[in-house]
Design a protein around this motif. Structure first.
Motif, mmCIF file in Angstrom:
data_model
loop_
_atom_site.group_PDB
_atom_site.id
_atom_site.type_symbol
_atom_site.label_atom_id
_atom_site.label_comp_id
_atom_site.label_asym_id
_atom_site.label_seq_id
_atom_site.Cartn_x
_atom_site.Cartn_y
_atom_site.Cartn_z
ATOM 1 N N UNK A 171 8.418 -14.039 -2.843
ATOM 2 C CA UNK A 171 7.581 -13.734 -3.991
ATOM 3 C C UNK A 171 6.227 -13.153 -3.647
ATOM 4 N N UNK A 172 5.968 -12.883 -2.363
ATOM 5 C CA UNK A 172 4.668 -12.358 -1.943
ATOM 6 C C UNK A 172 4.689 -10.834 -1.982
ATOM 7 N N UNK A 173 3.804 -10.216 -2.758
ATOM 8 C CA UNK A 173 3.770 -8.752 -2.812
ATOM 9 C C UNK A 173 3.409 -8.157 -1.454
ATOM 10 N N UNK A 174 3.847 -6.940 -1.230
ATOM 11 C CA UNK A 174 3.486 -6.236 -0.003
ATOM 12 C C UNK A 174 2.056 -5.734 -0.120
ATOM 13 N N UNK A 175 1.423 -5.517 1.024
ATOM 14 C CA UNK A 175 0.074 -4.980 1.030
ATOM 15 C C UNK A 175 -0.967 -6.016 1.375
ATOM 16 N N UNK A 179 -2.923 -10.927 0.830
ATOM 17 C CA UNK A 179 -3.356 -11.858 1.870
ATOM 18 C C UNK A 179 -4.809 -12.305 1.708
ATOM 19 N N UNK A 180 -5.489 -11.803 0.700
ATOM 20 C CA UNK A 180 -6.889 -12.175 0.485
ATOM 21 C C UNK A 180 -6.969 -13.556 -0.152
#
Length: 238
Positions: A171-175, A179-180
């Motif tokens: 479920x973690x978007x790319x980019x 990560x912020x």
């Protein structure tokens, strides 16, 4: 080096049954750390009390931030078991954040924090970003501690600064934006989640114009674990 703190939030998601997730965490993931590494002073897991996601929180007190770079710890992720590797790639979220200690209101006789005997039952977590000089956060911690001592049901507060983080999962978007994370973490131990709504607590825990609370969560204790460091579990062979 300063004391360290490891915080991991997780969401099993549709591909990992809760029973499998709990079995992995309780019988493989946590023991590999607490039964082997004396640098892991405590470890406890909490479930969300606010119906928000991520649903699960794990916290660990670490004796030194250098532990996060030590081979005894890094190899646990580099050399996962086949079962763990398969489960991790199916998780919706595994959000690992490492912190260095900033300030502590002090141990309390009311609970043992994250130790199994008389562990803290409830946590309130605030993730905070500072506007301007980070040095302003340190005196705020001292002021908050003084004010919180007068709040009924409050136990202990500790503050930390994030030094590394990584989010993985289906479920973690790319980019890089995904990560912020906020730079600071405040962990409040309380006897009841009702403390979060007390005007005295709200006033004492609000950093005011010098910072912004990016996220607030409430948690129920699921389990606090014994460890080699506490001397209440026998060390397992590596």
């Amino acid at each position: 080096m300063p004391l360290g703190f490891l915080l991991v939030t997780a969401e099993p998601g549709a591909l990992v049954p809760l029973e499998e997730f709990q079995d992995w965490y309780n019988n493989e993931h946590v023991p590999l750390r607490l039964n082997h590494l004396p640098s892991f002073l405590t470890g406890a897991r909490f479930s969300a009390a606010d119906s928000l996601t991520p649903s699960w929180l794990a916290v660990y007190d670490i004796d030194d931030t250098a532990t996060f770079q030590h081979e005894s710890y890094t190899r646990l992720r580099a050399n996962r078991s086949p079962q763990e590797a398969d489960l991790v790639k199916r998780l919706e979220l595994l959000d690992r954040r490492t912190y260095e200690f900033v300030a502590d209101s002090g141990e309390s006789a009311l609970t043992s924090s994250y130790k199994p005997t008389n562990a803290t039952k409830f946590l309130l977590t605030h993730w905070i970003n500072i506007s301007g000089d980070d040095a302003a956060f340190h005196p705020w911690s001292d002021e908050a501690f003084r004010a919180l001592k007068g709040v009924e049901g409050w136990v202990r507060t500790r503050t930390y600064k994030c030094i590394d983080n990584l989010k993985i999962g289906t479920g973690v978007p790319k980019g890089p934006e995904a990560q912020i994370v906020p730079k600071y973490l405040v962990v409040h131990e309380v006897l009841s989640l009702a403390v979060a709504d007390l005007p005295a607590f709200v006033g004492a825990s609000n950093p005011g114009s010098m910072a912004k609370i990016e996220e607030s969560r409430t948690w129920n204790l699921y389990r606090a674990y014994p460890s080699v460091a506490q001397g209440n579990v026998q060390a397992s062979s590596s």
